[in-house]
Design an enzyme around this catalytic site. Structure first.
Site, PDB file in Angstrom:
ATOM      1  N   ASP A 216      37.515  19.871  10.609  1.00  0.00           N
ATOM      2  CA  ASP A 216      38.676  19.407  11.353  1.00  0.00           C
ATOM      3  C   ASP A 216      39.598  18.657  10.395  1.00  0.00           C
ATOM      4  O   ASP A 216      39.141  17.783   9.636  1.00  0.00           O
ATOM      5  CB  ASP A 216      38.203  18.479  12.482  1.00  0.00           C
ATOM      6  CG  ASP A 216      39.292  18.210  13.498  1.00  0.00           C
ATOM      7  OD1 ASP A 216      39.284  18.866  14.536  1.00  0.00           O
ATOM      8  OD2 ASP A 216      40.138  17.337  13.237  1.00  0.00           O
ATOM      9  N   ASN A 224      51.453  15.329  12.254  1.00  0.00           N
ATOM     10  CA  ASN A 224      52.539  16.027  12.951  1.00  0.00           C
ATOM     11  C   ASN A 224      53.625  15.069  13.418  1.00  0.00           C
ATOM     12  O   ASN A 224      54.824  15.356  13.319  1.00  0.00           O
ATOM     13  CB  ASN A 224      51.979  16.792  14.160  1.00  0.00           C
ATOM     14  CG  ASN A 224      51.535  18.201  13.801  1.00  0.00           C
ATOM     15  OD1 ASN A 224      51.921  18.738  12.766  1.00  0.00           O
ATOM     16  ND2 ASN A 224      50.717  18.796  14.647  1.00  0.00           N
ATOM     17  N   ASP A 233      52.184  22.973  10.401  1.00  0.00           N
ATOM     18  CA  ASP A 233      51.825  24.387  10.277  1.00  0.00           C
ATOM     19  C   ASP A 233      51.557  24.764   8.825  1.00  0.00           C
ATOM     20  O   ASP A 233      50.661  25.565   8.527  1.00  0.00           O
ATOM     21  CB  ASP A 233      52.951  25.268  10.826  1.00  0.00           C
ATOM     22  CG  ASP A 233      53.010  25.260  12.344  1.00  0.00           C
ATOM     23  OD1 ASP A 233      52.054  24.752  12.976  1.00  0.00           O
ATOM     24  OD2 ASP A 233      54.007  25.751  12.908  1.00  0.00           O
ATOM     25  N   GLU A 259      43.676  22.362  14.983  1.00  0.00           N
ATOM     26  CA  GLU A 259      43.449  22.016  13.577  1.00  0.00           C
ATOM     27  C   GLU A 259      41.990  22.162  13.181  1.00  0.00           C
ATOM     28  O   GLU A 259      41.572  21.677  12.127  1.00  0.00           O
ATOM     29  CB  GLU A 259      43.921  20.578  13.308  1.00  0.00           C
ATOM     30  CG  GLU A 259      43.099  19.485  13.959  1.00  0.00           C
ATOM     31  CD  GLU A 259      43.563  19.139  15.364  1.00  0.00           C
ATOM     32  OE1 GLU A 259      43.276  18.018  15.806  1.00  0.00           O
ATOM     33  OE2 GLU A 259      44.200  19.989  16.023  1.00  0.00           O
TER      34      GLU A 259
END
Length: 345
Positions: A216, A224, A233, A259
């Site tokens: 992860d 973000n 991204d 993620e």
């Protein structure tokens, strides 16, 4: 692949193929019957080499590889394996057939007129007022020549259009296959492939070792919020690229969701799997992304890892849950680390 066997030969090949499939725990579906029928018939040596290598690596032939081998060795590139694409190609053939019929009719008509005109010219006599006038013969030939030229030109246009349509259909077929098994953003296999392959490999049970890695990206939501989803991204794409680089066959890297990523490791025990996870961790930690707007370099990207190995009483969910618990422990211990479900036991 063309099948030219007699009924007795075909029955003999099938009698050989079925025990092979049973012995190697190959699911009895039509695709696999075709693969192993071709294998025992020994008509495609490259397929036999690929299947032998797959059996040696996995102890079976996972569904994903079966589909890939089937498409590569038994189906041509423009295979019509969806109804929509099949219908598109049928329509193309029908259209070309119709245009060919028109061109043929025009040609046949022209030939008839040419015959009649030649006969008239043969019988033509300057003193014979009832004979077909020369001017009329020439006019008729000219009109028919123009008509056949138009028909031929139209047919050629239809051929050109058909070639473009076939290219588009092939691209659509390729995209359909990709959409079914590949995550668009990272170009890794998706959750559908993960579930299918893990389930089949687990059915081998004690025949081979099997490990699972879950990873992860640390603090991804915060990343973000700070840098924007486009940068987020880009991070996921970098991680996907690292997994593809480091996880050669028989490893199966996938985007698990969001993620989170996973790596199925058939034939590997705890130590080997842990070494792979540690190598991935270091490469992710080394990611550097330069922001175009400010020119600053982002170097705070890390990931946490949880690994586990298959146990005799495991099912699909218990194996994933145990890897997830190990991942949770890695986060509790400060993130950017690899934890096994057996650590500290």
């Amino acid at each position: 692949m063309k099948y030219k066997e007699t009924p007795s030969q075909a029955a003999d090949y099938l009698r050989q193929a079925v025990p092979l499939m049973v012995r190697n725990r190959i699911p009895p579906n039509p695709l696999n019957y075709a693969l192993w029928y071709a294998y025992v018939s020994n008509q495609l040596p490259e397929l036999n080499v690929a299947l032998d290598s797959t059996l040696k690596t996995y102890g079976t032939c996972p569904n994903l590889l079966s589909e890939q081998l089937f498409r590569k060795h038994l189906v041509s590139d423009d295979a019509k394996d969806t109804e929509e694409i099949h219908n598109g190609l049928v329509n193309l053939v029908n259209t070309l057939h119709e245009q060919a019929s028109v061109a043929w009719e025009q040609t046949d008509s022209y030939s008839a007129v040419l015959r009649e005109s030649l006969e008239a010219l043969t019988d033509f006599n300057l003193t014979d007022t009832d004979a077909l006038p020369l001017e009329s013969i020439i006019r008729t030939l000219s009109l028919k020549t123009e008509a056949i030229n138009d028909a031929t030109r139209l047919f050629q246009q239809q051929i050109d259009a058909a070639q473009s349509e076939i290219a588009a259909l092939k691209q659509e077929l390729h995209q359909t296959r990709q959409d079914a098994s590949v995550d668009v953003l990272t170009d890794l296999f998706n959750r559908r492939v993960f579930d299918t392959e893990l389930e089949q490999l687990m059915q081998l049970g004690s025949l081979q070792e099997l490990s699972l890695i879950l990873l992860d990206v640390d603090h991804f939501k915060r990343f973000n919020d700070t840098y924007g989803h486009l940068m987020g991204d880009k991070v996921l794409q970098y991680v996907g690229r690292i997994l593809k680089d480091e996880c050669a066959e028989p490893l199966i890297p996938v985007r698990f969701g969001g993620e989170e990523f996973a790596v199925i490791a058939p034939g590997l025990g705890k130590d080997a799997t842990k070494a792979i996870a540690e190598r991935l961790r270091k490469r992710i930690e080394a990611i550097r992304i330069r922001q175009k707007s400010s020119g600053s370099v982002i170097s705070s990207i890390t990931a946490s890892f949880g690994i586990t190995c298959l146990r005799s009483n495991d099912d699909h969910s218990t194996l994933i849950e145990r890897a997830d618990q190990a991942l949770y422990q890695a986060k509790l211990q400060g993130r950017n680390r690899v934890c096994s479900d057996s650590d500290g036991q």
